[in-house]
Scaffold this motif. Structure first.
Motif, PDB file in Angstrom:
ATOM      1  N   ASN A 195      61.145  81.418  32.460  1.00 29.52           N
ATOM      2  CA  ASN A 195      62.261  82.255  32.021  1.00 29.52           C
ATOM      3  C   ASN A 195      62.854  81.745  30.711  1.00 29.52           C
ATOM      4  N   GLU A 196      62.755  80.442  30.476  1.00 31.33           N
ATOM      5  CA  GLU A 196      63.392  79.835  29.309  1.00 31.33           C
ATOM      6  C   GLU A 196      62.538  79.933  28.054  1.00 31.33           C
ATOM      7  N   THR A 197      61.225  79.648  28.182  1.00 36.44           N
ATOM      8  CA  THR A 197      60.367  79.578  26.992  1.00 36.44           C
ATOM      9  C   THR A 197      59.446  80.772  26.828  1.00 36.44           C
ATOM     10  N   GLY A 198      59.220  81.540  27.900  1.00 37.82           N
ATOM     11  CA  GLY A 198      58.289  82.656  27.831  1.00 37.82           C
ATOM     12  C   GLY A 198      56.833  82.240  27.864  1.00 37.82           C
ATOM     13  N   GLU A 199      56.555  80.973  28.151  1.00 41.27           N
ATOM     14  CA  GLU A 199      55.188  80.464  28.184  1.00 41.27           C
ATOM     15  C   GLU A 199      54.666  80.469  29.621  1.00 41.27           C
ATOM     16  N   TYR A 200      53.352  80.562  29.759  1.00 41.56           N
ATOM     17  CA  TYR A 200      52.729  80.450  31.076  1.00 41.56           C
ATOM     18  C   TYR A 200      52.840  79.010  31.566  1.00 41.56           C
ATOM     19  N   ILE A 201      53.312  78.831  32.774  1.00 38.22           N
ATOM     20  CA  ILE A 201      53.547  77.481  33.294  1.00 38.22           C
ATOM     21  C   ILE A 201      52.886  77.257  34.649  1.00 38.22           C
ATOM     22  N   GLY A 202      52.097  78.226  35.116  1.00 46.79           N
ATOM     23  CA  GLY A 202      51.491  78.099  36.448  1.00 46.79           C
ATOM     24  C   GLY A 202      50.222  77.297  36.442  1.00 46.79           C
ATOM     25  N   ASN A 203      50.318  75.998  36.160  1.00 42.84           N
ATOM     26  CA  ASN A 203      49.138  75.131  36.213  1.00 42.84           C
ATOM     27  C   ASN A 203      49.523  73.782  36.788  1.00 42.84           C
ATOM     28  N   ALA A 204      48.542  72.916  36.933  1.00 48.50           N
ATOM     29  CA  ALA A 204      48.735  71.654  37.642  1.00 48.50           C
ATOM     30  C   ALA A 204      49.835  70.795  37.033  1.00 48.50           C
ATOM     31  N   GLN A 205      49.860  70.688  35.704  1.00 54.57           N
ATOM     32  CA  GLN A 205      50.832  69.810  35.060  1.00 54.57           C
ATOM     33  C   GLN A 205      52.260  70.292  35.282  1.00 54.57           C
ATOM     34  N   LEU A 336      39.727  75.869  38.978  1.00 49.98           N
ATOM     35  CA  LEU A 336      39.757  76.020  37.525  1.00 49.98           C
ATOM     36  C   LEU A 336      41.022  76.759  37.081  1.00 49.98           C
ATOM     37  N   MET A 337      41.459  77.732  37.871  1.00 55.46           N
ATOM     38  CA  MET A 337      42.722  78.401  37.571  1.00 55.46           C
ATOM     39  C   MET A 337      43.873  77.403  37.621  1.00 55.46           C
ATOM     40  N   TYR A 338      43.880  76.577  38.647  1.00 57.91           N
ATOM     41  CA  TYR A 338      44.916  75.560  38.820  1.00 57.91           C
ATOM     42  C   TYR A 338      44.946  74.618  37.618  1.00 57.91           C
ATOM     43  N   CYS A 339      43.784  74.299  37.077  1.00 56.92           N
ATOM     44  CA  CYS A 339      43.705  73.399  35.929  1.00 56.92           C
ATOM     45  C   CYS A 339      43.996  74.116  34.614  1.00 56.92           C
ATOM     46  N   GLY A 340      44.163  75.423  34.649  1.00 52.73           N
ATOM     47  CA  GLY A 340      44.418  76.184  33.437  1.00 52.73           C
ATOM     48  C   GLY A 340      43.172  76.433  32.623  1.00 52.73           C
ATOM     49  N   GLY A 362      43.425  69.738  30.047  1.00 50.34           N
ATOM     50  CA  GLY A 362      43.584  68.417  30.643  1.00 50.34           C
ATOM     51  C   GLY A 362      44.670  68.342  31.693  1.00 50.34           C
ATOM     52  N   SER A 363      45.133  69.476  32.212  1.00 51.23           N
ATOM     53  CA  SER A 363      46.220  69.431  33.176  1.00 51.23           C
ATOM     54  C   SER A 363      45.781  68.853  34.512  1.00 51.23           C
ATOM     55  N   CYS A 364      44.476  68.777  34.752  1.00 52.27           N
ATOM     56  CA  CYS A 364      43.971  68.169  35.985  1.00 52.27           C
ATOM     57  C   CYS A 364      43.354  66.799  35.708  1.00 52.27           C
ATOM     58  N   GLY A 365      43.659  66.216  34.569  1.00 50.05           N
ATOM     59  CA  GLY A 365      43.119  64.907  34.217  1.00 50.05           C
ATOM     60  C   GLY A 365      43.117  64.737  32.711  1.00 50.05           C
TER      61      GLY A 365
END
Length: 377
Positions: A195-205, A336-340, A362-365
């Motif tokens: 809501n704040e940045t408008g960026e996609y944030i649904g990933n592991a990190q 792979l979706m989870y890792c972005g 690199g959100s999963c490592g």
């Protein structure tokens, strides 16, 4: 096992067929009871329990049950998640450090789930309401010394919330049995937009970041969100399925951080710890029948039924033999979706698809080994 000669296979499959209906229903409950501290009681009482009144789908099924499972079955714990614990007070809470999110910012509406909610959004606003609130559950007579548990729900990082799929009921039972304050977090799912940045944030990190911030808040807040001193109570982290994997990730991350309260303990319910899903049980626990479903059900002394009904490919009740490899591929795409690292939604999800990054982020490592392994598969 399917390659074992038929005469050697029959006794084992008769045993599996006898217990499959019980075991699939009881396995998750046994883990939950263990987490809540029931197993010690169950084991001691089961030693003297009788079995004459235990209903079974097959006459000889009870001979294959261990003492703890038999005790739980007899005491009707199979229905433990059907009714919310009446002694637990549930409330919806918005942390000042929460990361609120939505699937569609253009049509997103602010909505705080009521304390008695059964979903994160009203049905009419599914996918268009702001999310990121927490479910806080408190047992009676709790104070700042009462243990606190942060719980991360499952759902393949694609769906559900602290209020859906009986999670609100399940966590209330943990709160009651463990006499603990439970904070269940509504972390950003795949496709979530900040809501704040408008960026996609649904990933592991970002899921990890969300969990860490929730943990920091819980360290200084107790019953019903009241302020408490840091370190006044034991703190644990927990989760199931994909949420169990994220809980393990948070556990490891918290132990490497400075200036945070370290977890006193953790418990995980069938956690997803191997994103590649290529270890033995991902195959052996996959539901399969031989030579086909109809024959196996009607001829239990000859046909074969193995595995967990929750993991079946194809999943359309067709007579085909189960395909563990197909289920593993589904899991790997989900990972792979989870890792972005994979664009698009699985079947059944209609939200806007996040953009695919040029390379895995690199959100999963940090060295991308996990993503590279998944891509290889």
């Amino acid at each position: 096992l399917l390659r074992t000669p038929l005469p050697l296979r029959q006794p084992l499959f008769r045993q599996l067929l006898s217990v499959i209906k019980i075991e699939t229903a009881m396995a998750s409950r046994a883990i939950r009871l263990a987490a809540a501290g029931f197993v010690a009681v169950a084991a001691s009482e089961a030693a003297t329990a009788t079995t004459s009144t235990m209903p079974t789908p097959f006459p000889d099924a009870q001979s294959f049950l261990d003492n703890v499972t038999e005790y739980c079955y007899k005491h009707n714990f199979t229905n433990m998640d059907s009714v919310e614990a009446k002694s637990i007070y549930s409330m919806t809470h918005g942390r000042d450090n929460a990361m609120f999110w939505c699937y569609d910012l253009k049509h997103c509406s602010i909505f705080k789930p009521p304390d008695n909610a059964r979903s994160a959004c009203p049905h009419s606003q599914e996918g268009t309401c702001s999310r990121g609130y927490d479910l806080l559950q408190t047992p009676p007579n709790a104070d700042c010394s009462t243990p606190r548990i942060m719980y991360i729900h499952g759902g393949s990082w694609l769906g559900f919330s602290p209020w859906s799929q009986s999670y609100v009921i399940h966590t209330s039972k943990i709160a009651e049995a463990a006499n603990a304050v439970i904070l269940s977090i509504d972390y950003p799912l795949y496709g979530a937009i900040s809501n704040e940045t408008g960026e996609y944030i649904g990933n592991a990190q970002n899921i990890l970041n969300f969990a860490v911030e929730a943990w920091k808040w819980l360290a200084t807040h107790g019953p019903n969100g009241t302020s408490c001193g840091a370190g006044e109570a034991p703190m644990l982290i927990a989760g199931d399925s994909s949420g169990g994997g994220s809980a393990m990730t948070a556990l490891l991350a918290l132990h490497q951080m400075e200036d945070v309260i370290k977890p006193s303990g953790a418990f995980f319910e069938s956690p997803w710890l191997n994103l590649a899903s290529d270890t033995g049980t991902y195959y052996s626990n996959n539901f399969a029948t031989w030579p086909n479903r109809k024959f196996a059900v009607n001829n239990p002394t000859i046909g074969s039924i193995i595995g967990d009904l929750m993991f079946e490919d194809p999943d359309d009740a067709s007579p085909n033999v189960g395909n563990p490899f197909g289920e593993v591929i589904i899991n790997q795409k989900n990972a792979l979706m989870y890792c972005g690292c994979l664009k698009g939604w699985p079947h059944g999800f209609a939200h806007a698809s996040p953009p695919l990054p040029p390379t895995c982020n690199g959100s999963c490592g940090t060295d991308n080994r996990t993503e590279n392994q998944l891509k290889h598969w």
